[in-house]
Design an enzyme around this catalytic site. Structure first.
Site, PDB file in Angstrom:
ATOM      1  N   LYS A  59       0.843  -1.201   0.000  1.00  0.00           N
ATOM      2  CA  LYS A  59       0.000   0.000   0.000  1.00  0.00           C
ATOM      3  C   LYS A  59       0.877   1.250   0.000  1.00  0.00           C
ATOM      4  O   LYS A  59       0.614   2.216  -0.712  1.00  0.00           O
ATOM      5  CB  LYS A  59      -0.923  -0.015   1.240  1.00  0.00           C
ATOM      6  N   GLN A 103      -4.530  -1.524   9.643  1.00  0.00           N
ATOM      7  CA  GLN A 103      -4.492  -2.862   9.068  1.00  0.00           C
ATOM      8  C   GLN A 103      -5.084  -3.878  10.045  1.00  0.00           C
ATOM      9  O   GLN A 103      -4.750  -3.909  11.220  1.00  0.00           O
ATOM     10  CB  GLN A 103      -3.024  -3.226   8.733  1.00  0.00           C
ATOM     11  N   ASP A 126     -11.105   2.704   4.070  1.00  0.00           N
ATOM     12  CA  ASP A 126     -11.535   1.305   4.003  1.00  0.00           C
ATOM     13  C   ASP A 126     -13.052   1.190   3.799  1.00  0.00           C
ATOM     14  O   ASP A 126     -13.545   0.135   3.408  1.00  0.00           O
ATOM     15  CB  ASP A 126     -11.221   0.602   5.338  1.00  0.00           C
TER      16      ASP A 126
HETATM   17  N1  GUN Z   1      -6.665  -6.778   6.288  1.00  0.00           N
HETATM   18  C1  GUN Z   1      -6.931  -7.520   5.187  1.00  0.00           C
HETATM   19  N2  GUN Z   1      -7.610  -6.799   4.265  1.00  0.00           N
HETATM   20  C2  GUN Z   1      -7.771  -5.561   4.806  1.00  0.00           C
HETATM   21  C3  GUN Z   1      -8.390  -4.379   4.327  1.00  0.00           C
HETATM   22  O1  GUN Z   1      -8.943  -4.311   3.223  1.00  0.00           O
HETATM   23  N3  GUN Z   1      -8.346  -3.307   5.171  1.00  0.00           N
HETATM   24  C4  GUN Z   1      -7.747  -3.372   6.406  1.00  0.00           C
HETATM   25  N4  GUN Z   1      -7.777  -2.277   7.152  1.00  0.00           N
HETATM   26  N5  GUN Z   1      -7.173  -4.466   6.865  1.00  0.00           N
HETATM   27  C5  GUN Z   1      -7.181  -5.554   6.064  1.00  0.00           C
END
Ligand code: GUN
Length: 303
Positions: A59, A103, A126
């Site tokens: 990311k 995350q 998100d």
């Molecule tokens: N962990 C796995 N996929 C995601 C996601 O799309 N967002 C977040 N914040 N954590 C994750």
């Protein structure tokens, strides 16, 4: 298997999620430059989970590539909930930051719902906050932050079907808050007739076989077999399951038995290289749109 059915339809199309994601990123870069924007994304990682560390690194890399301000906060595994909430409060107030992502999963001493609800809804890239889920659920899409994976799936579906989603029967396999439910809402918003099947559904294969569009998001390797699929359907595979192959090597497979399903479909996403890259591209898009809104500019790409 089913070779007679397969022979009567056109050559199936494997949807290239890597290329689609890179097109989205190119248009984001162009917008950032044209509007002289500096979208800011803060990604918070608590602990050292190896898979989460890889996701966060990807990311960050993508955000930098897009010309964003990219900040990463690595907090120790033992971080207390109040400490994380204090960081989120600071980031909510920070004018350089337009998107906040914590995350998941979080260590057991931290309640993920408390964390998600602490993020300002307009920085919730998100799309997990109740107010964003509510906006999506009530059709207020222009104001909503939409979760990245379903948004990526929708972009891929539009690439294949264009305006042809209207009136299609879409079956979403899985009812998670992160993928299944928002996916169903997005498809409904795009005039599909939507059915959700889940772990308690009786004979899901019979329902799935009626679908023009199948989105599988359950995390069960190769659950969806050829006899679940109607000829000519479009299949989107959200699953990323690590499996050990018969030769002892480890690899990734989706929720769809791609080798056997592929010949029946009009189009299908591969794993890896399908939905996965689109999820990160949509995170960048949500961050750009958050920055654009805070500068009173129109959102770039809408659903
Ligand atoms: N962990 C796995 N996929 C995601 C996601 O799309 N967002 C977040 N914040 N954590 C994750």
């Amino acid at each position: 298997m089913n070779s007679n059915r397969a022979s009567s339809i056109e050559q199936p199309h494997i949807i290239d999620g890597v290329a689609a994601a890179s097109n989205v990123v190119e248009s984001i870069k162009a917008k950032v430059q044209a509007e002289k924007l500096r979208p800011g994304l803060a990604v918070v990682l608590v602990g050292r989970d190896p898979a989460s560390s890889v996701y966060v690194r990807n990311k960050k890399r993508r955000a930098e590539e897009c010309g964003f301000l990219s900040r990463q906060y690595d907090l120790p595994e033992a971080t207390r909930e109040v400490e994380l909430l204090a960081l989120i409060r600071d980031l909510n107030q920070d004018p350089e930051i337009h998107g906040i992502l914590v995350q998941l999963p979080l260590p057991p001493q931290i309640n993920p719902n408390a964390v998600i609800e602490a993020i300002a809804p307009n920085k919730d890239v998100d799309g997990f906050h109740y107010s964003n889920a509510g906006r999506l659920g009530t059709g207020d899409i222009e104001q909503a932050m939409v979760p990245c994976t379903p948004l990526g799936c929708l972009h891929l579906l539009k690439q294949v079907l264009g305006d042809g989603l209207r009136g299609k029967h879409a079956v979403v396999i899985g009812r998670s808050n992160i993928v299944g439910k928002p996916m169903a809402n997005l498809l409904m918003h795009n005039d599909c007739t939507v059915t959700i099947v889940h772990s308690r559904t009786v004979e899901p294969q019979n329902i799935c076989r009626q679908a023009d569009i199948v989105v599988a998001a359950v995390g069960i390797p190769k659950l969806v077999k050829a006899d679940w699929i109607k000829e000519g359907a479009v299949a989107i595979d959200v699953g990323i399951n690590r499996v050990t192959r018969t030769n002892g090597e480890s690899g990734l497979v989706g929720d769809i038995d791609c080798d056997n399903v592929l010949p029946l479909t009009t189009a299908i996403t591969p794993v890896p290289g399908g939905v996965g890259p689109m999820t990160i591209a949509m995170l960048m898009l949500n961050t750009l749109n958050a920055a654009a809104r805070s500068n009173r500019l129109a959102a770039t790409l809408t659903v």
